[in-house]
Scaffold this active site. Structure first.
Site, PDB file in Angstrom:
ATOM      1  N   SER A  45      49.766  36.018  36.077  1.00 38.05           N
ATOM      2  CA  SER A  45      49.443  35.390  37.422  1.00 38.05           C
ATOM      3  C   SER A  45      49.218  34.190  37.578  1.00 38.05           C
ATOM      4  O   SER A  45      48.617  33.737  36.203  1.00 38.05           O
ATOM      5  CB  SER A  45      48.814  36.251  38.473  1.00 38.05           C
ATOM      6  OG  SER A  45      47.256  36.116  37.779  1.00 38.05           O
ATOM      7  N   LEU A  91      28.721  46.771  57.119  1.00 47.00           N
ATOM      8  CA  LEU A  91      28.132  46.161  55.839  1.00 47.00           C
ATOM      9  C   LEU A  91      28.301  45.546  55.345  1.00 47.00           C
ATOM     10  O   LEU A  91      27.124  44.431  54.793  1.00 47.00           O
ATOM     11  CB  LEU A  91      28.041  47.931  54.908  1.00 47.00           C
ATOM     12  CG  LEU A  91      26.838  47.136  53.703  1.00 47.00           C
ATOM     13  CD1 LEU A  91      25.057  47.039  55.036  1.00 47.00           C
ATOM     14  CD2 LEU A  91      25.883  48.296  53.094  1.00 47.00           C
ATOM     15  N   ARG A  93      32.796  44.561  48.170  1.00 48.51           N
ATOM     16  CA  ARG A  93      33.684  44.626  47.910  1.00 48.51           C
ATOM     17  C   ARG A  93      34.558  45.797  47.768  1.00 48.51           C
ATOM     18  O   ARG A  93      34.064  46.738  47.354  1.00 48.51           O
ATOM     19  CB  ARG A  93      34.304  44.118  46.136  1.00 48.51           C
ATOM     20  CG  ARG A  93      35.491  43.450  46.233  1.00 48.51           C
ATOM     21  CD  ARG A  93      36.265  43.178  45.077  1.00 48.51           C
ATOM     22  NE  ARG A  93      37.206  43.775  44.671  1.00 48.51           N
ATOM     23  CZ  ARG A  93      38.086  43.414  45.085  1.00 48.51           C
ATOM     24  NH1 ARG A  93      38.690  41.843  45.824  1.00 48.51           N
ATOM     25  NH2 ARG A  93      40.035  43.866  44.966  1.00 48.51           N
ATOM     26  N   ILE A 150      49.069  35.638  31.240  1.00 51.49           N
ATOM     27  CA  ILE A 150      49.265  37.237  31.257  1.00 51.49           C
ATOM     28  C   ILE A 150      50.052  37.236  32.604  1.00 51.49           C
ATOM     29  O   ILE A 150      51.136  38.665  32.854  1.00 51.49           O
ATOM     30  CB  ILE A 150      48.025  37.686  31.504  1.00 51.49           C
ATOM     31  CG1 ILE A 150      47.116  37.406  30.432  1.00 51.49           C
ATOM     32  CG2 ILE A 150      47.832  38.946  31.752  1.00 51.49           C
ATOM     33  CD1 ILE A 150      47.878  37.518  29.005  1.00 51.49           C
ATOM     34  N   ASP A 205      52.248  46.033  32.742  1.00 50.40           N
ATOM     35  CA  ASP A 205      50.708  45.824  32.089  1.00 50.40           C
ATOM     36  C   ASP A 205      50.258  47.260  32.954  1.00 50.40           C
ATOM     37  O   ASP A 205      50.864  48.119  33.743  1.00 50.40           O
ATOM     38  CB  ASP A 205      50.198  44.893  33.312  1.00 50.40           C
ATOM     39  CG  ASP A 205      50.457  43.468  33.502  1.00 50.40           C
ATOM     40  OD1 ASP A 205      50.789  43.100  32.658  1.00 50.40           O
ATOM     41  OD2 ASP A 205      50.804  42.894  34.934  1.00 50.40           O
ATOM     42  N   LYS A 238      31.492  51.274  35.396  1.00 54.70           N
ATOM     43  CA  LYS A 238      32.380  51.518  36.219  1.00 54.70           C
ATOM     44  C   LYS A 238      31.446  53.030  36.932  1.00 54.70           C
ATOM     45  O   LYS A 238      30.578  53.249  35.230  1.00 54.70           O
ATOM     46  CB  LYS A 238      33.771  51.767  35.488  1.00 54.70           C
ATOM     47  CG  LYS A 238      34.396  51.073  35.941  1.00 54.70           C
ATOM     48  CD  LYS A 238      35.787  51.770  35.581  1.00 54.70           C
ATOM     49  CE  LYS A 238      37.160  50.629  35.904  1.00 54.70           C
ATOM     50  NZ  LYS A 238      37.666  51.218  37.513  1.00 54.70           N
ATOM     51  N   CYS A 280      43.423  37.119  30.330  1.00 56.09           N
ATOM     52  CA  CYS A 280      44.340  38.366  31.640  1.00 56.09           C
ATOM     53  C   CYS A 280      44.747  37.071  32.664  1.00 56.09           C
ATOM     54  O   CYS A 280      45.173  36.172  31.756  1.00 56.09           O
ATOM     55  CB  CYS A 280      43.000  38.268  32.410  1.00 56.09           C
ATOM     56  SG  CYS A 280      43.492  39.800  33.606  1.00 56.09           S
ATOM     57  N   HIS A 330      37.423  34.838  33.191  1.00 55.53           N
ATOM     58  CA  HIS A 330      37.100  35.233  34.206  1.00 55.53           C
ATOM     59  C   HIS A 330      35.515  34.394  35.150  1.00 55.53           C
ATOM     60  O   HIS A 330      35.146  34.175  35.176  1.00 55.53           O
ATOM     61  CB  HIS A 330      35.875  36.421  34.083  1.00 55.53           C
ATOM     62  CG  HIS A 330      36.658  37.298  33.904  1.00 55.53           C
ATOM     63  ND1 HIS A 330      37.275  37.632  32.719  1.00 55.53           N
ATOM     64  CD2 HIS A 330      37.535  38.630  34.588  1.00 55.53           C
ATOM     65  CE1 HIS A 330      37.977  38.749  32.843  1.00 55.53           C
ATOM     66  NE2 HIS A 330      38.267  39.440  33.426  1.00 55.53           N
ATOM     67  N   ARG A 365      33.550  48.532  57.946  1.00 60.98           N
ATOM     68  CA  ARG A 365      33.099  47.492  57.105  1.00 60.98           C
ATOM     69  C   ARG A 365      32.060  47.082  57.915  1.00 60.98           C
ATOM     70  O   ARG A 365      31.734  45.548  57.158  1.00 60.98           O
ATOM     71  CB  ARG A 365      34.573  47.219  56.422  1.00 60.98           C
ATOM     72  CG  ARG A 365      34.994  48.238  55.389  1.00 60.98           C
ATOM     73  CD  ARG A 365      36.272  47.350  54.943  1.00 60.98           C
ATOM     74  NE  ARG A 365      36.928  46.408  55.930  1.00 60.98           N
ATOM     75  CZ  ARG A 365      37.190  44.846  55.126  1.00 60.98           C
ATOM     76  NH1 ARG A 365      37.448  44.255  54.423  1.00 60.98           N
ATOM     77  NH2 ARG A 365      38.723  44.406  56.028  1.00 60.98           N
TER      78      ARG A 365
HETATM   79  N1  GLN Z   1      50.153  40.257  35.277  1.00 58.36           N
HETATM   80  C1  GLN Z   1      48.967  40.631  35.914  1.00 58.36           C
HETATM   81  C2  GLN Z   1      48.345  38.731  36.002  1.00 58.36           C
HETATM   82  O1  GLN Z   1      48.541  38.429  35.978  1.00 58.36           O
HETATM   83  C3  GLN Z   1      47.377  41.677  34.928  1.00 58.36           C
HETATM   84  C4  GLN Z   1      46.526  41.825  36.050  1.00 58.36           C
HETATM   85  C5  GLN Z   1      45.930  42.483  35.294  1.00 58.36           C
HETATM   86  O2  GLN Z   1      45.546  42.109  34.311  1.00 58.36           O
HETATM   87  N2  GLN Z   1      44.377  42.728  35.667  1.00 58.36           N
HETATM   88  O3  GLN Z   1      47.490  39.058  37.578  1.00 58.36           O
HETATM   89 ZN    ZN Z   2      43.816  41.525  32.353  1.00 59.07          ZN
END
Ligand code: GLN
Ligand code: ZN
Length: 768
Positions: A441, A17, A523, A439, A607, A119, A734, A702, A15
């Site tokens: 985490s 690069l 990444r 969600i 999930d 993607k 998320c 995000h 890795r």
């Molecule tokens: N349960 C996971 C989190 O909260 C869901 C992650 C995801 O949707 N990529 O991190």
């Molecule tokens: Zn998510």
């Protein structure tokens, strides 16, 4: 017969690069040092391919960030907002403009957003989406491709094969940024620039040019098909004396077969790993002028090629067109496979003997060539490994196989229908209208990551590590109670990654040391490898869920990754259908769900963020995939009693076109990403009544931005116009692991306030 390769991993064997780019971005190395690192990787790659006996060694497959972005730069398709990057800051050079397009530019008094990323077909690689305007112009802007061609010639002593994304696929992978035109209409402006590039490469000494047209394996409109005919007609007319190889991959040509084989080109590459069945039709139609590059070695996976299968294709093709018009190749660019299996010192030798990474796949190309020319030893050695794998006790677990075969429809069916379950769950949990949750985490801070690193290095004992994780968990639970969230999570502090965490605890999985694959830019991901029948030797999450539930009287959500996501983000077996592997994982998750239920966890989330990315490229194949994928999820979720509430979560993509399949998963509650698009998702409910409970994300995790109470109330009110209020949940879109604590706390406080306000506003009896 030529040995062909379409593209090679460009991160370097270790890795390099990634490291060089990241150091350049943070100002730790100079532009020259960055270029030097790139030169070295390219030289090593070319040398390695020449040594492996590859005749058509690619060049311009190297990229500092992404090959589609390279095309935009080559073709001068540079959005106007980037003009100041070169004009205002005189010390900047092309590479800085390039990285600005990839990553945005926030310095020197400029604040320019990055280009969008998405993607690359059904891979986990993300490309930078070209942007087109009504008056889009193209011209040769970057000299990279010419410089790289000359560089390759110096190194290998002969002409490499420049690789470009073909004109039609380049346009189709882009996006119209203004109304009033269709991107494919730009073809007439674009093709002359390609012709100029090709002719310049010819002057430099190029003999072959590879133009990738993966869209030939997708559903195309009449206009798009005409654009292909036009493009290659023009290139043939105006680029004499150079051989064009059009590369298709990832699926079959099907209705585009006639079109593809009749293009006025020298060679056509086809993917015989993904679509072996297309060979017969292609052979029946192939004209005498066309050579065929047979993509027989899987460029998307880590397994040793079965020479028996490949040779069957090769000899059949030779029988029809003769050896001179055949090339042997991997199915697609090797970009999607890890670099070198030789670096893996800890894979069990028996299993390692079944595997091949990029470097080994080139050796396989060579071996197949030699076998066709009479070398039987290579063939026998290969077949020994293939047979050993087939009958190995490591791949075969009779109990797992029998259990999958014994799956019945009832296994994929909850005991009662949703309305009955909903009633029972309401009685059990007594949640308010607009219940709040997250969600899964919570911020994975440096402290937490360091704990894991210390544990690995032996600087912490397991006990010390567990105690520290327990503390983080307790803190997060107290915080959620203070904020007033209704259904709590434990925070996932003990998890490195949502797939790896489970893979490490399942049988049938192995992990590589260096099996990195580029995901986007610098990444890389290191997908776990499923080599055998998957089973669950013991509980995986019960300890942490149990511990968390003991800290609070509020319901604690159990947190699992679903079978399709685990499948999708791993290298999977190629010796059984994906659906069978999915069912094996589904049964393992099902047992974990039941174990959680027995431990007193009443709400369990499974999930499935990756369910959409498993969709086949051709729409005709969607129903079959959705059928087994939805069923696998249901198998994982259906072992519980009616009053256990099953949640699922989805993100990363648009779900409107598969909303009925999502409903068919029959989760009691789904939390789903939608906030970035201001609840565009809700449009799906105008003609489809979503039957179960649903939490359309009310804020975008995000970004560090803290959403206001008002905007979330607005979103909830908007949601309540298309969904019954009693079915709506309130949650971020998320998991919060990439966020910092201060913004997380502020945002969740506002979210809980928004839920309270919405309760007051929307619970009022409706007055006419
Ligand atoms: N349960 C996971 C989190 O909260 C869901 C992650 C995801 O949707 N990529 O991190
Ligand atoms: Zn998510």
């Amino acid at each position: 017969m030529l040995k062909n390769n379409l593209g090679y991993p460009r991160m370097g064997s270790h890795r390099q690069l990634k490291k060089a780019c990241e150091q350049y971005w943070s100002g730790k190395i100079t532009r020259d040092e960055l270029n030097q690192a790139a030169r070295k990787i390219k030289e090593e790659n070319w040398q390695l391919q020449v040594n492996a006996g590859i005749d058509l060694v690619p060049c311009n497959d190297f990229s500092f960030y992404d090959q589609v972005l390279d095309m935009s730069l080559l073709l001068g398709a540079i959005p106007a907002r980037y003009t100041p990057v070169l004009s205002t800051v005189k010390t900047n050079q092309e590479i800085d403009l390039y990285f600005a397009m990839a990553r945005g530019y926030q310095k020197d008094g400029l604040d320019i957003t990055a280009m969008e990323m998405t993607k690359w077909f059904d891979t986990n690689y993300h490309y930078i989406v070209p942007e087109f305007t009504v008056n889009q112009e193209f011209r040769i802007f970057s000299e990279k491709i010419f410089a790289e061609f000359n560089h390759a010639k110096q190194i290998s002593g002969k002409a490499a094969k420049p690789v470009l994304l073909g004109p039609v696929s380049y346009l189709l992978s882009g996006k119209e940024k203004e109304a009033g035109f269709e991107k494919i209409d730009l073809i007439k402006k674009l093709v002359p620039v390609y012709i100029e590039i090709i002719n310049r490469l010819k002057i430099h000494g190029a003999e072959w040019i590879q133009l990738d047209e993966p869209y030939l394996a997708l559903d195309l409109s009449k206009k798009e098909k005409e654009a292909l005919v036009y493009t290659y007609g023009e290139i043939a007319r105006r680029c004499g004396g150079i051989k064009i190889l059009v590369a298709t991959y990832f699926d079959a040509l099907l209705d585009n077969t006639q079109l593809a084989v009749n293009l006025p080109i020298a060679a056509l590459h086809i993917d015989l790993v993904r679509a072996p069945e297309q060979l017969d039709e292609i052979l029946a139609l192939v004209p005498e002028s066309l050579s065929l590059s047979l993509g027989v070695i899987d460029g998307r996976n880590v397994w040793k090629n079965d020479f028996k299968k490949s040779l069957a294709h090769i000899t059949k093709a030779i029988g029809v067109v003769g050896t001179e018009r055949i090339m042997i190749a991997p199915s697609c660019s090797l970009l999607h496979t890890p670099f070198d299996l030789d670096q893996e010192t800890e894979i069990y030798p028996e299993i390692k003997n079944w595997m091949a990474f990029a470097k080994q796949k080139l050796q396989e190309v060579n071996a197949l060539y030699q076998i066709v020319n009479g070398n039987t030893d290579l063939y026998h050695a290969n077949q020994e490994a293939i047979t050993a794998r087939q009958f190995s006790a490591l791949t075969n677990n009779a109990a797992v196989k029998a259990r999958v075969e014994g799956i019945t429809d009832a296994d994929a069916q909850r005991k009662s229908a949703f309305p009955v379950r909903q009633q029972l769950q309401q009685e059990r949990f007594k949640l308010p209208l607009f219940p709040t949750t997250t969600i899964g985490s919570f911020p994975q801070t440096d402290d937490i990551r360091q704990l894991r690193a210390q544990l690995k290095k032996g600087e912490l004992t397991q006990q010390e590590y567990d105690t520290a994780i327990e503390k983080a968990t307790i803190d997060s639970i107290h915080l959620q109670e203070q904020i007033g969230i209704d259904v709590l999570v434990h925070g996932e502090f003990e998890r490195n990654d949502m797939v790896e965490y489970f893979g490490e605890q399942l049988d049938g999985y192995l992990f590589t040391k260096n099996g990195w694959v580029q995901s986007y830019g610098s990444r890389c991901v290191k997908p776990p490898v499923i080599y055998g029948d998957v089973s669950r030797p013991k509980d995986m999450t019960v300890r942490w869920s149990n511990f968390a539930q003991q800290q609070t009287d509020k319901p604690m959500k159990g947190m699992l990754t679903g079978p399709i996501t685990i499948l999708q983000w791993s290298f999977v077996r190629d010796d059984q259908p994906r659906s069978v592997t999915a069912n094996q994982i589904a049964l393992a998750i099902r047992d974990e769900v039941v174990a959680l239920e027995q431990a007193g966890i009443g709400i369990i989330q499974i999930d499935e963020p990756a369910i959409r990315e498993g969709l086949p490229l051709r729409k005709a194949n969607w129903p079959a995939y959705l059928n087994w994928a939805v069923k696998a999820f249901r198998i994982s979720a259906s072992g519980v009693q009616d009053d256990t509430q099953i949640h699922t979560h989805m993100c990363y993509s648009e779900f409107n076109d598969i909303i009925e399949n999502i409903a068919a998963m029959d989760a009691d509650v789904i939390t789903i990403e939608t906030s970035r698009s201001q609840m565009e998702l809700l449009e799906a409910f105008s003609d489809f009544e979503y039957p179960n409970e649903i939490g359309p994300g009310v804020y975008d995790i995000h970004s560090p931005r803290v959403p206001s109470v008002e905007e979330m109330v607005d979103l909830l009110e908007k949601a309540a116009t298309s969904l019954p209020a009693q079915n709506i949940w309130v949650n971020p879109d998320c998991g919060l692991k990439t966020r910092k604590w201060p913004e997380t706390i502020a945002a969740l406080q506002n979210m809980v306030d928004a839920a309270k306000q919405a309760r007051e506003k929307l619970a009022e009896p409706q007055t006419a």
